[in-house]
Scaffold this motif. Structure first.
Motif, mmCIF file in Angstrom:
data_model
loop_
_atom_site.group_PDB
_atom_site.id
_atom_site.type_symbol
_atom_site.label_atom_id
_atom_site.label_comp_id
_atom_site.label_asym_id
_atom_site.label_seq_id
_atom_site.Cartn_x
_atom_site.Cartn_y
_atom_site.Cartn_z
ATOM 1 N N UNK A 28 27.065 54.342 48.321
ATOM 2 C CA UNK A 28 25.759 54.458 47.699
ATOM 3 C C UNK A 28 25.219 53.044 47.484
ATOM 4 N N UNK A 29 23.995 52.935 47.060
ATOM 5 C CA UNK A 29 23.438 51.627 46.729
ATOM 6 C C UNK A 29 23.988 51.184 45.377
ATOM 7 N N UNK A 30 24.264 49.902 45.246
ATOM 8 C CA UNK A 30 24.652 49.395 43.931
ATOM 9 C C UNK A 30 23.466 49.562 42.983
ATOM 10 N N UNK A 31 23.672 50.299 41.924
ATOM 11 C CA UNK A 31 22.589 50.559 40.973
ATOM 12 C C UNK A 31 22.549 49.415 39.970
ATOM 13 N N UNK A 32 21.997 48.284 40.395
ATOM 14 C CA UNK A 32 22.056 47.091 39.555
ATOM 15 C C UNK A 32 21.249 47.247 38.265
ATOM 16 N N UNK A 33 20.204 48.060 38.324
ATOM 17 C CA UNK A 33 19.365 48.242 37.144
ATOM 18 C C UNK A 33 20.083 48.984 36.022
ATOM 19 N N UNK A 34 21.189 49.645 36.347
ATOM 20 C CA UNK A 34 21.909 50.408 35.328
ATOM 21 C C UNK A 34 22.650 49.507 34.339
ATOM 22 N N UNK A 35 22.941 48.259 34.741
ATOM 23 C CA UNK A 35 23.782 47.415 33.901
ATOM 24 C C UNK A 35 23.020 46.901 32.696
ATOM 25 N N UNK A 36 23.606 47.085 31.530
ATOM 26 C CA UNK A 36 23.019 46.584 30.292
ATOM 27 C C UNK A 36 23.543 45.179 30.014
ATOM 28 N N UNK A 74 27.914 37.117 34.761
ATOM 29 C CA UNK A 74 27.311 38.440 34.815
ATOM 30 C C UNK A 74 27.814 39.153 36.060
ATOM 31 N N UNK A 75 27.560 40.439 36.133
ATOM 32 C CA UNK A 75 28.010 41.239 37.279
ATOM 33 C C UNK A 75 27.293 40.763 38.546
ATOM 34 N N UNK A 76 28.030 40.441 39.597
ATOM 35 C CA UNK A 76 27.381 39.957 40.823
ATOM 36 C C UNK A 76 26.654 41.075 41.578
ATOM 37 N N UNK A 77 25.711 40.671 42.363
ATOM 38 C CA UNK A 77 25.079 41.602 43.304
ATOM 39 C C UNK A 77 25.913 41.629 44.587
ATOM 40 N N UNK A 78 26.174 42.823 45.064
ATOM 41 C CA UNK A 78 27.050 42.956 46.231
ATOM 42 C C UNK A 78 26.499 42.248 47.457
ATOM 43 N N UNK A 79 25.176 42.296 47.631
ATOM 44 C CA UNK A 79 24.605 41.679 48.836
ATOM 45 C C UNK A 79 24.829 40.166 48.855
ATOM 46 N N UNK A 80 24.909 39.550 47.675
ATOM 47 C CA UNK A 80 25.136 38.112 47.632
ATOM 48 C C UNK A 80 26.578 37.774 48.008
ATOM 49 N N UNK A 120 31.048 49.796 35.192
ATOM 50 C CA UNK A 120 32.001 48.969 34.464
ATOM 51 C C UNK A 120 32.463 49.685 33.200
ATOM 52 N N UNK A 121 33.677 49.396 32.810
ATOM 53 C CA UNK A 121 34.268 49.997 31.620
ATOM 54 C C UNK A 121 33.430 49.725 30.365
ATOM 55 N N UNK A 122 33.605 50.580 29.379
ATOM 56 C CA UNK A 122 32.953 50.382 28.098
ATOM 57 C C UNK A 122 33.680 49.297 27.298
ATOM 58 N N UNK A 123 32.988 48.660 26.361
ATOM 59 C CA UNK A 123 33.639 47.597 25.580
ATOM 60 C C UNK A 123 34.930 48.027 24.912
#
Length: 275
Positions: A28-36, A74-80, A120-123
Motif C-alpha cells: 500500500x502507499x505509506x500513509x505519511x499523513x497518519x503520523x502524529x 522523525x519517521x522517514x519517508x520511504x521514497x527518500x 508505529x507502536x504506541x508510547x
C-alpha cells in the motif's frame, strides 16, 4: 476484493493494520499523513536509545550502513530511503499494513522489494511490542539491505521461499529466516556481534543475545536450524552463529529440496534443546 489480515503466531488479537488499504500483493502507499507528533517522537526516542547501544554489540556491517536510513528525529519517508537503496543494491522498501502471508512475502523478497509495516507502536509500548512495527522493520532490517552480499541473501531467501511453498516446507525455511535474518549472531574479529533485526531493534535482547551466559550459541547448520522451534514472546534460548555474511550467502546456494527431505524425517527440537 480486500486481502485477508494476518495474525502473529497463535495470537487471537485482531491485527492492528488497516488491510483495506492493501492491494492484491499486500502493499500500500505509506500513509505519511497518519503520523502524529507523538508518533514521530516515539520513533526519535527509539532510534536514539537503540543506536546508542550498538557499539560493541552490533556487527560492523550494520553500524556502517545505519546512516543510510537518513533522518533520525522523525519517521522517514520511504521514497527518500529508496533513492539511496536502489542505487546501493537495487532494492526498495514498500509499505504494508502489517504481517503478510508467505507467498506474497516471498514474492516481494524475490523481486528485491522489502515489506515495511507503516504504523508505529504506541508510547506505552515503547519497551516491547509483539508485532513488527515501522521501527522494527526500518531500523532492524533495512540497513543491511544496503550491504550487497546480505541483500543478495535476502533475495535468495525469497526465491527459496517460493520453492519451499511448493514443497510444503515453509515452516522449515521460516526457522532459517528466524535464526538468521531476525535473530542471527556473527563472530567477527573483535568478538560476537548481532546482525539479526529482532535483536538489533530490541534494547533488552541486544545485550542479552551478545553478552548473557544464559542462551546457547552454536554454529549455524542448516539442518539443525530447520529442526529448531523458536519463541515469539520471549528472548531466544538458542542463537546460531555465522563467521561472515559471505558464509551465510554461500551456505544457501545449494538446492534445499534434499535438505527438506532429510529434516522431515527427523524429530523437531525445542527452542532450548542443547546441542
Amino acid at each position: 476484493m480486500a486481502v485477508e489480515p494476518v495474525v502473529y503466531g497463535a495470537s487471537e488479537r485482531p491485527p492492528r493494520g488497516d488491510y483495506r488499504r492493501a492491494g492484491a500483493d499486500y502493499t500500500c502507499a505509506q500513509n505519511y499523513a497518519q503520523y502524529t507528533q507523538a508518533d514521530h517522537d516515539t520513533y526519535r526516542r527509539l532510534y536514539e536509545r537503540q543506536s546508542a547501544l550498538l557499539p560493541g554489540l552490533a556487527c560492523d556491517e550494520f553500524i556502517a550502513a545505519l546512516p543510510s536510513l537518513g533522518v533520525k528525529d522523525h519517521i522517514p519517508r520511504f521514497e527518500e530511503i529508496n533513492l539511496r537503496l536502489r542505487a546501493a543494491t537495487g532494492w526498495e522498501i514498500v509499505a504494508v499494513p502489517g504481517l503478510i502471508p508467505e507467498v506474497p512475502f516471498f514474492t516481494l523478497l524475490a523481486n528485491r522489494r522489502f515489506p515495511v509495516t507503516d504504523w508505529i507502536r504506541r508510547p506505552e509500548e515503547f519497551e516491547y511490542i509483539v508485532e513488527p512495527d515501522i521501527f522494527h522493520d526500518l531500523f532492524g532490517h533495512v540497513p543491511l539491505l544496503f550491504n550487497p552480499v546480505f541483500a543478495d541473501y535476502v533475495r535468495r531467501y525469497g526465491q527459496g521461499g517460493l520453492k519451499a511453498h511448493a514443497l510444503g516446507a515453509c515452516e522449515l525455511l521460516s526457522r532459517l529466516y528466524w535464526y538468521t535474518i531476525e535473530f542471527g549472531l556473527i563472530r567477527q574479529h573483535d568478538g560476537l556481534r548481532a546482525y539479526g533485526a529482532g535483536i538489533l531493534s530490541s534494547s533488552g535482547e541486544l545485550q542479552y543475545a551478545v553478552q548473557s551466559p544464559e542462551p546457547q550459541r552454536i554454529p549455524l547448520q542448516l539442518e539443525r536450524t530447520m529442526r529448531t522451534r523458536y519463541k515469539i514472546d520471549s528472548y531466544q534460548q538458542t542463537y546460531f552463529v555465522i563467521d561472515s555474511i559471505q558464509q551465510l550467502f554461500d551456505m544457501t546456494a545449494p538446492d534445499f529440496a534434499p535438505v527438506y527431505e532429510r529434516v522431515k524425517g527427523l524429530p523437531e527440537l525445542a527452542a532450548d534443546a542443547r546441542d
